[in-house]
Design a protein around this motif. Structure first.
Motif, PDB file in Angstrom:
ATOM      1  N   VAL A   1     -31.934  -8.607  12.931  1.00  9.62           N
ATOM      2  CA  VAL A   1     -32.546  -9.637  12.715  1.00  9.62           C
ATOM      3  C   VAL A   1     -33.904  -9.338  12.789  1.00  9.62           C
ATOM      4  O   VAL A   1     -35.068 -10.228  12.401  1.00  9.62           O
ATOM      5  N   GLU A   2     -34.713  -8.557  13.408  1.00  4.02           N
ATOM      6  CA  GLU A   2     -36.261  -8.386  14.094  1.00  4.02           C
ATOM      7  C   GLU A   2     -36.548  -7.652  12.895  1.00  4.02           C
ATOM      8  O   GLU A   2     -37.563  -8.175  12.326  1.00  4.02           O
TER       9      GLU A   2
ATOM     10  N   THR B   1     -36.310  -9.498   6.453  1.00  2.00           N
ATOM     11  CA  THR B   1     -37.643  -9.634   5.599  1.00  2.00           C
ATOM     12  C   THR B   1     -36.719 -10.133   5.013  1.00  2.00           C
ATOM     13  O   THR B   1     -36.815 -11.440   4.321  1.00  2.00           O
TER      14      THR B   1
ATOM     15  N   LEU C   1     -30.514 -22.301  12.697  1.00  2.00           N
ATOM     16  CA  LEU C   1     -30.548 -22.382  11.369  1.00  2.00           C
ATOM     17  C   LEU C   1     -29.242 -22.357  10.661  1.00  2.00           C
ATOM     18  O   LEU C   1     -28.790 -21.307  10.743  1.00  2.00           O
ATOM     19  N   HIS C   2     -29.094 -22.772   9.395  1.00  2.00           N
ATOM     20  CA  HIS C   2     -28.459 -22.826   8.304  1.00  2.00           C
ATOM     21  C   HIS C   2     -26.829 -23.814   9.219  1.00  2.00           C
ATOM     22  O   HIS C   2     -26.163 -23.706   8.630  1.00  2.00           O
TER      23      HIS C   2
ATOM     24  N   SER D   1     -24.920 -22.412  -0.688  1.00  2.00           N
ATOM     25  CA  SER D   1     -26.283 -23.046  -0.344  1.00  2.00           C
ATOM     26  C   SER D   1     -26.707 -24.555  -0.745  1.00  2.00           C
ATOM     27  O   SER D   1     -25.216 -24.861  -1.456  1.00  2.00           O
TER      28      SER D   1
ATOM     29  N   VAL E   1     -37.504 -22.136  14.786  1.00  2.00           N
ATOM     30  CA  VAL E   1     -38.418 -22.058  13.344  1.00  2.00           C
ATOM     31  C   VAL E   1     -39.228 -22.013  13.017  1.00  2.00           C
ATOM     32  O   VAL E   1     -40.277 -22.783  13.505  1.00  2.00           O
TER      33      VAL E   1
ATOM     34  N   VAL F   1     -43.252 -15.420   6.450  1.00  2.00           N
ATOM     35  CA  VAL F   1     -42.016 -14.888   6.490  1.00  2.00           C
ATOM     36  C   VAL F   1     -41.627 -13.535   6.011  1.00  2.00           C
ATOM     37  O   VAL F   1     -40.697 -13.327   6.855  1.00  2.00           O
ATOM     38  N   GLU F   2     -41.809 -12.462   5.882  1.00  2.00           N
ATOM     39  CA  GLU F   2     -41.941 -11.197   6.005  1.00  2.00           C
ATOM     40  C   GLU F   2     -42.571 -11.291   7.637  1.00  2.00           C
ATOM     41  O   GLU F   2     -41.551  -9.873   7.975  1.00  2.00           O
TER      42      GLU F   2
ATOM     43  N   THR G   1     -40.368 -12.759  13.299  1.00  3.34           N
ATOM     44  CA  THR G   1     -38.673 -12.551  13.600  1.00  3.34           C
ATOM     45  C   THR G   1     -38.177 -13.818  14.138  1.00  3.34           C
ATOM     46  O   THR G   1     -36.720 -13.243  14.475  1.00  3.34           O
TER      47      THR G   1
ATOM     48  N   PRO H   1     -36.731 -17.354  13.004  1.00  2.00           N
ATOM     49  CA  PRO H   1     -36.401 -17.498  11.487  1.00  2.00           C
ATOM     50  C   PRO H   1     -37.196 -19.020  10.813  1.00  2.00           C
ATOM     51  O   PRO H   1     -37.783 -18.897  11.390  1.00  2.00           O
TER      52      PRO H   1
ATOM     53  N   ILE I   1     -39.169 -20.379   7.163  1.00  2.00           N
ATOM     54  CA  ILE I   1     -38.417 -21.139   5.925  1.00  2.00           C
ATOM     55  C   ILE I   1     -39.138 -21.106   5.276  1.00  2.00           C
ATOM     56  O   ILE I   1     -40.478 -21.924   5.165  1.00  2.00           O
ATOM     57  N   GLU I   2     -39.190 -20.744   3.956  1.00  2.00           N
ATOM     58  CA  GLU I   2     -39.893 -20.552   3.068  1.00  2.00           C
ATOM     59  C   GLU I   2     -40.455 -22.066   2.297  1.00  2.00           C
ATOM     60  O   GLU I   2     -39.847 -22.250   2.076  1.00  2.00           O
TER      61      GLU I   2
ATOM     62  N   GLN J   1     -35.744 -21.464  -0.151  1.00  2.00           N
ATOM     63  CA  GLN J   1     -35.171 -20.834   0.213  1.00  2.00           C
ATOM     64  C   GLN J   1     -33.876 -21.255   0.461  1.00  2.00           C
ATOM     65  O   GLN J   1     -33.585 -22.151  -0.342  1.00  2.00           O
ATOM     66  N   LYS J   2     -33.233 -20.356  -0.201  1.00  2.00           N
ATOM     67  CA  LYS J   2     -31.027 -21.131   0.021  1.00  2.00           C
ATOM     68  C   LYS J   2     -30.649 -20.899   1.344  1.00  2.00           C
ATOM     69  O   LYS J   2     -29.696 -22.134   2.026  1.00  2.00           O
ATOM     70  N   LEU J   3     -31.138 -20.848   2.906  1.00  2.00           N
ATOM     71  CA  LEU J   3     -30.461 -21.328   3.868  1.00  2.00           C
ATOM     72  C   LEU J   3     -31.029 -22.612   4.694  1.00  2.00           C
ATOM     73  O   LEU J   3     -32.624 -22.431   4.289  1.00  2.00           O
TER      74      LEU J   3
END
Lengths: 437, 437
Positions: free
Chosen positions: A231-232, A235, A409-410, A422, B217, B231-232, B235, B237, B239-240, B407-409
């Motif tokens: 998770v950490e 990307t 999230l999600h 999705s 988030v 986003v990159e 750590t 979560p 959302i793009e 994004q999809k999540l």
């Protein structure tokens, strides 16, 4: 090519680049496969899953032969018996994997479900529909059955899957994926739909979880160390699963017999799973009545209690003094941390400070206490007068699960087929343009 | 303390640690505030939002005074006029922010909504209910109105918000957050619900997006560079949002007048927004009829067309040869990349290779073409005979949006109030234990 498991045990520069390209190439092929899979009908997908089940049973001998290599290698390397047991396959375990695939075949197809929809004031018809995620990466440890479970669930939801299993199960996983991919191909779907990634070099995990634009989501399944590392460092969007520091709170108004039954079931039914209770909190008003019986019954079940001062004061050969670390420990064993609290509010505070957001339970006969606990406790699942052991995709009626999400999230809680999708918005007009600027 | 905006312009070791602690302390206080906010009723939250709107209007002079400092500083630093315009507030713009808050107050409260629920075979009553996410971090550029919009939406969904705006708007944002937090406090909610983070040092973004366990988030709003950096490196979560390389595909069967109208609306209505079209794909069978008129109309609207060879062959003073980069460029200006394709399949391939997963439109009168395009194109929104400009929370009837997820999540497309929530499972039993082991 379906299995890309060539060993790459060094991380020297050249080899590292090669491994990276190998993982990214697999992801690119998975992405192309995903575009086809997204169009597959439920009938096709179910036929594939049922045929996979048949093929696993039919090809049991070759799977067992591969598994024996892993088991022999594990024993030679001094793997503990408990891990050897987790790794070992037999005809019954293979039949159970096959049965799992048939169950998934029987579940509704999430793809295409209309989640929301309406006609806008301007006449534009709007629908939000479920679509596959695309390419799903699974990073997991130990058990070869995860290979089959994860492939079945991701495929049913229309996704291509990149499996990155443990090196200790490499032969078993290679054999299993070979069986699954053969079936996929025989049904006219791309065999790149199910791929096993190289597993000898840790770097393949890194390449998978940083393949932005090629991989849509990565799901780690395993211990806390694996999960937080993925998770950490990811990307690619990741879903955190599984760590369960779950509590049972016995309210002042609890029925003591019910509380004892729930506590024992939550703690001792299967101590090694993430929904097992790791903490006990007891309201002070019921402590004198409840704690002595609880300590005795936990002791009889072989459970060591790591108690605060007020618990330790009740004594018992299975009671030791808790350290600060105990409150944050997921034992996954016959141990439990225990404390007496002054109020429900203090129980909530303790859970807020130490819980992992998995499952929290209250035992109470007071409706106000139940309302307060369910409202204030922030976790994937909150149980009122029910065992923490119920947090499970199968128990929740999802048929199967790919893991239990402890993030917000999600997906939160057991992740079944809809959580592997999705959505997209579709709008149908007659040449609609938007006024204004 | 509500605004934690002390400048920290150096990143020397000691100061960096101090800034990190400052951000984490704000996040800790936000987390405590979030626990209270999660319990706030809709009536309370709506009263707060309406009172915020009143206070913004009432305290317009002090907000404008603070804004003048930012504008003066911007001009002195040579900020381009277009950015000065984005930064500048006036009574009308403040009234528009207030009106936005009143709109959000009128929207249904997502918190508490029962998403799914049933009674399990064993009698356990199961409900999945919406709950706030907790602590939401917003990283954004330029416009001070985002401060108010984001605070209103996150608060209505029961979340605490950590706002990390641009240093160029520091005085304006400080004044706005001071107004908002005063109202929160006056209504008996914790003023840590709405906090502005230090914005003079880039490192505060880094500290925010790595505050795992404190922030639930993080949502970046701004240019492609900001979004991909967040986003990159996050750590937490993330959302793009927002990058839109959107296409209009004109099918062989398209009505030419409709196609022209949709193309012009998609491209030229507001070229600077993410749902504007940046690419045009034309089926070869309709190219001779469509392309010359399209080039002329685009030219009349001031649009430069970056065409492939077949487009360039039609000529025109506003047509230049496209480079490979053009296919991937989000111009956000009066430019469009254009190509003639052999088939609908080739259009889908082009979109798959170059689209950003935001919005894609087909103009067609053929129902099979519409079905194929909507099924095969993988984007947050797919339009059939409608302008790309419709991808917008307001247009979709959400009342307001905090951004458009590509994004999809978790969320895909415009993100309204429900997308600012998570869920939790509640199970109600009568002492239910799980059999087996």
């Amino acid at each position: 090519m379906t299995t890309t498991t060539e060993a790459s045990t060094t991380s020297a520069e050249g080899v590292g680049d090669e491994l990276r390209e190998q993982v990214r190439d697999a992801a690119r092929r998975a992405k192309r496969a995903a575009a086809e899979l997204a169009q597959a009908t439920r009938a096709t997908k179910d036929a594939v899953l049922n045929a996979m089940a048949d093929a696993l049973v039919r090809r049991t001998p070759e799977i067992l032969a591969a598994n024996e290599l892993d088991v022999a290698e594990g024993r030679a390397a001094g793997m503990p018996d408990s891990l050897v047991d987790r790794l070992s396959l037999d005809p019954n375990r293979i039949a159970a994997m096959a049965s799992g695939l048939r169950t998934v075949a029987g579940l509704p197809d999430p793809v295409g479900e209309v989640v929301r929809g309406n006609v806008l004031p301007n006449g534009l018809q709007l629908q939000q529909v479920r679509v596959p995620l695309g390419v799903v990466g699974i990073v997991y440890e130990g058990r070869p059955n995860v290979t089959v479970d994860a492939a079945g669930l991701t495929l049913k939801a229309g996704n291509a899957v990149l499996l990155r299993g443990s090196s200790s199960a490499e032969n078993s996983n290679t054999a299993l994926v070979s069986v699954l991919a053969d079936v996929v191909r025989e049904h006219g779907l791309p065999d790149d739909s199910v791929q096993l990634l190289p597993c000898r070099d840790r770097a393949s995990v890194q390449h998978l979880i940083t393949a932005r634009g090629l991989v849509d989501v990565v799901i780690p399944r395993g211990g806390a160390g694996l999960i937080s590392a993925v998770v950490e460092q990811a990307t690619v969007p990741a879903i955190e699963t599984g760590v369960g520091n779950c509590h049972v709170y016995v309210d002042a108004s609890a029925d003591v017999d019910t509380a004892l039954r729930l506590l024992l079931n939550s703690k001792a039914r299967r101590p090694s799973v993430c929904n097992a209770a790791e903490g006990l909190l007891v309201h002070e008003d019921i402590a004198d009545e409840f704690v002595p019986r609880a300590l005795a019954e936990l002791g009889a079940a072989g459970v060591t209690v790591h108690g605060d001062e007020r618990i330790v004061a009740y004594g018992g050969s299975n009671v030791v003094a808790a350290t600060e670390e105990d409150w944050d420990t997921e034992y996954l064993a016959l141990d439990i941390a225990a404390a007496v609290v002054d109020s429900l509010g203090d129980a909530v505070e303790h859970i807020r400070a130490h819980g992992s957001g998995h499952t929290e339970a209250i035992v109470t006969s007071d409706v106000r206490a139940a309302r307060q606990f369910t409202a204030q406790v922030d976790a994937a699942a909150v149980m009122v007068n029910a065992s923490t052991a119920f947090t499970d995709g199968g128990e929740f009626g999802m048929g199967a699960e790919i893991g239990i999400s402890t993030q917000k999230l999600h997906a939160r809680g057991p992740m079944g087929l809809p959580e592997l999708t999705s959505t997209k918005w579709l709008a149908f007009g007659d040449g609609h343009v938007r006024p204004g600027s």
